[in-house]
Motif scaffolding. Structure first.
Motif, mmCIF file in Angstrom:
data_model
loop_
_atom_site.group_PDB
_atom_site.id
_atom_site.type_symbol
_atom_site.label_atom_id
_atom_site.label_comp_id
_atom_site.label_asym_id
_atom_site.label_seq_id
_atom_site.Cartn_x
_atom_site.Cartn_y
_atom_site.Cartn_z
ATOM 1 N N ARG A 160 0.837 -1.193 0.000
ATOM 2 C CA ARG A 160 0.000 0.000 0.000
ATOM 3 C C ARG A 160 0.881 1.256 0.000
ATOM 4 O O ARG A 160 1.808 1.365 0.787
ATOM 5 N N ARG A 203 -1.901 -1.398 -14.099
ATOM 6 C CA ARG A 203 -2.644 -0.341 -13.389
ATOM 7 C C ARG A 203 -3.678 -0.951 -12.443
ATOM 8 O O ARG A 203 -3.809 -0.542 -11.284
ATOM 9 N N LEU A 204 -4.399 -1.955 -12.923
ATOM 10 C CA LEU A 204 -5.425 -2.581 -12.083
ATOM 11 C C LEU A 204 -4.794 -3.383 -10.945
ATOM 12 O O LEU A 204 -5.350 -3.449 -9.840
ATOM 13 N N GLU A 229 -3.940 -0.926 -8.340
ATOM 14 C CA GLU A 229 -5.167 -0.536 -7.631
ATOM 15 C C GLU A 229 -5.567 -1.602 -6.612
ATOM 16 O O GLU A 229 -5.958 -1.296 -5.494
ATOM 17 N N TYR A 230 -5.458 -2.864 -7.021
ATOM 18 C CA TYR A 230 -5.856 -3.973 -6.157
ATOM 19 C C TYR A 230 -5.081 -3.951 -4.842
ATOM 20 O O TYR A 230 -5.608 -4.309 -3.785
ATOM 21 N N ASN A 286 -3.767 -1.220 -3.533
ATOM 22 C CA ASN A 286 -3.758 0.148 -3.002
ATOM 23 C C ASN A 286 -2.425 0.850 -3.225
ATOM 24 O O ASN A 286 -1.968 1.635 -2.398
ATOM 25 N N THR A 321 -0.098 3.345 -5.732
ATOM 26 C CA THR A 321 -0.317 4.462 -6.631
ATOM 27 C C THR A 321 0.141 4.045 -8.025
ATOM 28 O O THR A 321 1.160 3.366 -8.171
ATOM 29 N N TRP A 322 -0.629 4.432 -9.038
ATOM 30 C CA TRP A 322 -0.222 4.134 -10.414
ATOM 31 C C TRP A 322 0.627 5.286 -10.942
ATOM 32 O O TRP A 322 0.150 6.424 -11.043
#
Ligand SMILES: Cc1cc2nc3c(=O)[nH]c(=O)nc-3n(C[C@H](O)[C@H](O)[C@H](O)COP(=O)(O)O)c2cc1C
Length: 188
Positions: A123, A149-150, A153-154, A156, A158-159
């Motif tokens: 995270r 990117r996903l 996100e999964y 948490n 940052t992209w």
């Protein structure tokens, strides 16, 4: 905290191509050359740190994964201790290379390694990618970009974004002036 000099940023570059001297590494090195001097760069080549096939025992027995050893431990430790993770993968069949994908698959096990605290420690890190493709239509890299990117996100994370360049034969990237220009500010 990009300007916090007490805690200089660390960057882990994971080389996921299948040949020496490829365009993707060259583009990543061009971007890394612009990192501030106080940023730490670690470069690991997945060909030198081969991972075993991923074994999905999540739902078998206690679902606990053993403490990684060898190359897997090196990759887990490097992943957990970096602020920025950069997947340096050529575009293979519109997506990440097999070695990059296998590394990502192992995240599913690392989430279940006792004490690794993988989810909490991922995270807030930033995930980036550098890729080179031999198609002039960069939207053909959408699956690679979406995968990463996903996945960020999964967890948490940052992209950070994708730096894409054009090349087929080694050295081709040196003629992709727009990509080399984007490289200069990619991590800025
Ligand atoms: C297994 C394989 C699959 C590839 N798939 C694609 C693709 O889907 N789209 C594309 O534009 N180029 C594709 N290419 C071409 C590479 O992306 C291109 O040669 C790139 O420069 C390789 O990166 P490298 O120079 O860092 O090794 C593929 C190449 C290989 C070896």
């Amino acid at each position: 905290m990009p300007h916090d000099h007490d805690h200089p940023s660390t960057y882990l570059f994971l080389l996921a191509g299948a040949r020496e001297g490829g365009n993707t590494e060259a583009l990543a090195r061009a971007a890394a050359a612009e990192l501030p001097a106080h940023a730490t760069q670690t470069w690991l080549d997945l060909r030198e740190l081969p991972l075993a096939p991923f074994d999905d025992v999540r739902h078998a027995g206690d679902g606990v994964y053993p403490q990684p050893v060898g190359a897997e431990k090196i990759l887990l430790d490097a992943t957990l201790t970096t602020d920025n993770l950069v997947i340096v993968s050529p575009l293979y069949w519109y997506s990440v290379s097999a070695s990059a994908k296998l590394y990502l698959d192992h995240w599913a096990g690392w989430l279940r390694v006792p004490g690794a605290d993988f989810k909490a420690r991922m995270r807030g890190k930033t995930l980036w990618t550098v890729s080179v493709l031999s198609d002039t239509d960069q939207t053909t890299a959408d699956p690679l970009v979406g995968t990463l990117r996903l996945s960020a996100e999964y967890l948490n994370m940052t992209w950070g974004g994708a730096l894409l360049g054009y090349g087929n034969r080694p050295g081709d990237i040196t003629t992709d002036t727009p990509a080399l220009t984007r490289a200069k500010t990619f991590f800025a």
